[in-house]
Design a protein around this motif. Sequence first.
Motif, PDB file in Angstrom:
ATOM      1  N   LEU A 150      24.358  13.030  25.452  1.00  0.00           N
ATOM      2  CA  LEU A 150      25.256  11.957  25.650  1.00  0.00           C
ATOM      3  C   LEU A 150      25.742  11.734  26.812  1.00  0.00           C
ATOM      4  O   LEU A 150      25.685  10.515  27.392  1.00  0.00           O
ATOM      5  N   GLY A 151      25.803  12.661  27.890  1.00  0.00           N
ATOM      6  CA  GLY A 151      26.028  12.646  29.323  1.00  0.00           C
ATOM      7  C   GLY A 151      24.850  11.925  29.882  1.00  0.00           C
ATOM      8  O   GLY A 151      25.374  10.812  30.732  1.00  0.00           O
ATOM      9  N   VAL A 152      23.565  12.423  29.650  1.00  0.00           N
ATOM     10  CA  VAL A 152      22.431  11.751  30.337  1.00  0.00           C
ATOM     11  C   VAL A 152      22.197  10.060  29.873  1.00  0.00           C
ATOM     12  O   VAL A 152      21.817   9.493  30.765  1.00  0.00           O
ATOM     13  N   THR A 153      22.425  10.041  28.637  1.00  0.00           N
ATOM     14  CA  THR A 153      22.214   8.689  28.152  1.00  0.00           C
ATOM     15  C   THR A 153      23.448   7.554  28.892  1.00  0.00           C
ATOM     16  O   THR A 153      23.103   6.584  29.354  1.00  0.00           O
ATOM     17  N   LEU A 154      24.671   8.357  28.899  1.00  0.00           N
ATOM     18  CA  LEU A 154      25.721   7.275  29.406  1.00  0.00           C
ATOM     19  C   LEU A 154      25.347   7.143  30.765  1.00  0.00           C
ATOM     20  O   LEU A 154      25.463   5.964  31.438  1.00  0.00           O
ATOM     21  N   GLY A 155      25.238   8.293  31.476  1.00  0.00           N
ATOM     22  CA  GLY A 155      24.724   8.359  33.086  1.00  0.00           C
ATOM     23  C   GLY A 155      23.741   7.207  33.296  1.00  0.00           C
ATOM     24  O   GLY A 155      23.774   6.091  34.276  1.00  0.00           O
ATOM     25  N   THR A 156      22.618   7.140  32.565  1.00  0.00           N
ATOM     26  CA  THR A 156      21.566   6.350  32.833  1.00  0.00           C
ATOM     27  C   THR A 156      21.850   4.801  32.524  1.00  0.00           C
ATOM     28  O   THR A 156      21.433   3.878  33.157  1.00  0.00           O
ATOM     29  N   ALA A 157      22.883   4.703  31.538  1.00  0.00           N
ATOM     30  CA  ALA A 157      23.061   3.406  31.000  1.00  0.00           C
ATOM     31  C   ALA A 157      23.948   2.661  32.139  1.00  0.00           C
ATOM     32  O   ALA A 157      23.659   1.449  32.432  1.00  0.00           O
ATOM     33  N   VAL A 158      24.782   3.506  32.507  1.00  0.00           N
ATOM     34  CA  VAL A 158      25.682   2.762  33.804  1.00  0.00           C
ATOM     35  C   VAL A 158      25.037   2.777  35.099  1.00  0.00           C
ATOM     36  O   VAL A 158      25.328   1.996  35.782  1.00  0.00           O
ATOM     37  N   GLY A 159      24.166   3.879  35.356  1.00  0.00           N
ATOM     38  CA  GLY A 159      23.282   3.577  36.523  1.00  0.00           C
ATOM     39  C   GLY A 159      22.595   2.467  36.635  1.00  0.00           C
ATOM     40  O   GLY A 159      22.386   2.067  37.799  1.00  0.00           O
ATOM     41  N   VAL A 160      22.261   1.668  35.681  1.00  0.00           N
ATOM     42  CA  VAL A 160      21.343   0.580  35.988  1.00  0.00           C
ATOM     43  C   VAL A 160      22.143  -0.688  36.062  1.00  0.00           C
ATOM     44  O   VAL A 160      21.655  -1.580  36.311  1.00  0.00           O
ATOM     45  N   LEU A 161      23.568  -0.573  35.920  1.00  0.00           N
ATOM     46  CA  LEU A 161      24.632  -1.617  36.235  1.00  0.00           C
ATOM     47  C   LEU A 161      24.931  -1.677  37.563  1.00  0.00           C
ATOM     48  O   LEU A 161      25.666  -0.740  38.032  1.00  0.00           O
ATOM     49  N   PRO A 162      24.755  -2.973  38.086  1.00  0.00           N
ATOM     50  CA  PRO A 162      25.279  -2.878  39.545  1.00  0.00           C
ATOM     51  C   PRO A 162      26.719  -2.634  39.787  1.00  0.00           C
ATOM     52  O   PRO A 162      27.364  -3.240  39.011  1.00  0.00           O
ATOM     53  N   GLY A 163      27.236  -1.809  40.567  1.00  0.00           N
ATOM     54  CA  GLY A 163      28.557  -1.673  40.974  1.00  0.00           C
ATOM     55  C   GLY A 163      29.132  -0.667  40.083  1.00  0.00           C
ATOM     56  O   GLY A 163      30.207  -0.246  40.184  1.00  0.00           O
ATOM     57  N   ILE A 164      28.700  -0.203  39.030  1.00  0.00           N
ATOM     58  CA  ILE A 164      28.999   0.879  38.002  1.00  0.00           C
ATOM     59  C   ILE A 164      28.458   2.063  38.122  1.00  0.00           C
ATOM     60  O   ILE A 164      27.407   2.382  37.456  1.00  0.00           O
ATOM     61  N   VAL A 180      15.272  17.544  31.975  1.00  0.00           N
ATOM     62  CA  VAL A 180      13.983  17.167  30.947  1.00  0.00           C
ATOM     63  C   VAL A 180      14.485  16.080  29.905  1.00  0.00           C
ATOM     64  O   VAL A 180      13.443  15.163  29.785  1.00  0.00           O
ATOM     65  N   MET A 181      15.615  16.020  29.685  1.00  0.00           N
ATOM     66  CA  MET A 181      16.073  14.707  28.844  1.00  0.00           C
ATOM     67  C   MET A 181      15.949  13.449  29.721  1.00  0.00           C
ATOM     68  O   MET A 181      15.530  12.587  28.757  1.00  0.00           O
ATOM     69  N   LEU A 182      16.246  13.532  30.531  1.00  0.00           N
ATOM     70  CA  LEU A 182      16.175  12.344  31.616  1.00  0.00           C
ATOM     71  C   LEU A 182      14.958  11.731  31.788  1.00  0.00           C
ATOM     72  O   LEU A 182      14.547  10.558  31.714  1.00  0.00           O
ATOM     73  N   LEU A 183      13.754  12.604  32.033  1.00  0.00           N
ATOM     74  CA  LEU A 183      12.504  12.174  32.102  1.00  0.00           C
ATOM     75  C   LEU A 183      11.845  11.793  30.775  1.00  0.00           C
ATOM     76  O   LEU A 183      11.354  10.515  30.561  1.00  0.00           O
ATOM     77  N   VAL A 184      12.326  12.346  29.657  1.00  0.00           N
ATOM     78  CA  VAL A 184      12.039  11.657  28.241  1.00  0.00           C
ATOM     79  C   VAL A 184      12.753  10.437  28.167  1.00  0.00           C
ATOM     80  O   VAL A 184      11.981   9.361  27.535  1.00  0.00           O
TER      81      VAL A 184
END
Length: 498
Positions: free
Chosen positions: A25-39, A367-371
Amino acid sequence: MDSITALLEGFATAAQPEFLLYALLGVTLGTAVGVLPGIGPAMTVALLLPLTYTLEPTAALIIFAGIYYGGMYGGSTTSILLNTPGESASIVTALEGNKMAKAGRGAAALATAAIGSFVAGTIATILLTLLAPTIADVAVQLGPADYVALMVVAFTTVAALLGSSPLRGLASLGLGLFIGLVGTDTLTGQQRFTLGVSTMADGIDVVVVAVGVFAVGEALYVASRLRHGPIEVIPVGGRWNTREFWSRSWKPWLRGTFIGFPIGTVPAGGADVSTFLSYGAEKKLSKRPEEFGKGAIEGVAGPEAANNAAAAGVLVPLLTLGLPTTATAAVIVAAFQSYGIQPGPLLFTNNSTMVWALIASLYIGNVMLLVLNLPLVKIWVKVLQIPRPYLYAGILLFAALGTYAVNFVVDDLIVLLVIGVIGFFMRRHGYPVAPLVVGLILGPMAEEQVRRTLQISEGDFSALVTSPFAAVAYGILIVLLTVAVVLRVRRRKSEVTV
């Protein structure tokens, strides 16, 4: 050997299905917000902080660590495909990555960023595993004056090195220290700066300030600068799994790792400085310097590795000394404190199971993030299509609900709005917000240690600087500031030449 045993026990905890789901859940949320400019990760952790009170501390911190790492990964996607960095540390990635995407080599740019982040994150986490217990053992022997020196180093470097102007950084720090004074003096019992409001007698909650500055202030600022019309995303094209890809990427990955981690462990600018240093090093060492500025893969591989290595390095002073050196680290310290846990040298003794489970989850999260990042990059690109008004309205709604859930007091919402407006104007006029939160968190701790030092020395102020450790710390501070000035000048020159 004890560290390895403790780490294996940490894996036994982190590998439980419940904690694996929290890490995912953490890495998914982190990746999702990481792609949004400013968040960035700081806003996401601040936003979720009030909503995780029902979780046990280990679960909540595993989620936050996943968001932290995931946000670093996700920032590269928007830099490469949109030329709009989601995080300031991803600015360098945009220089070469976007040129590669426009030339039809977007897949190679995204792959070198993802694999480089995995390599750097894993190596840096290994170094964190080896260094953190040793530093914690040394830190246990520090006295009050030594802690004052460490906090002065943190105050000065974070305030002077984050943002474009040292004076603005110091002004932001001063505001944070002032907010930290609001409440009741623990020594005299007198109320300070409460304006007669009874709910402020306990001070302004760190969570409210963090959500106000990072979520409300940032949402207002980004929303005020929105581009109208549809967002044009460059299609992901080209092949990446080639011999040239691996031969040109692996050395920059390793160099970036060993540039980023040491810089991350000291409060000297974190990932921002390390990415520019890595880019400069790759440009000098490259056999094809003429490609830089036109889409050199080394200019993506090195800085992305440095970025993620610095992210792991930041956790060293956070876990062992309780010193946050970045905005996200400051919010994670607030998360620890919200559970009654104080990061520092005793963390590895008093909360050993939790901290080693947290470190183990970093390996698993990598590892999850790479996948998640390699095969699912086209899904993350879809996140960029979310209508911005809905996105930022949702952020403000969650910020208000989360803040109210902390104490169930309406006054907190008023404080949230005031802090959010202050955060908006700080961002608009170029004042860094990280020193404000660092000052708020460390200010009361520094006050307590200063008082303790003066009580032990019977009011002798020289005791604050005569300790051998304190003298060395202040000497290192002078060196850090000198080096930082030189690096800042070199970075500006590299920006001009690029």
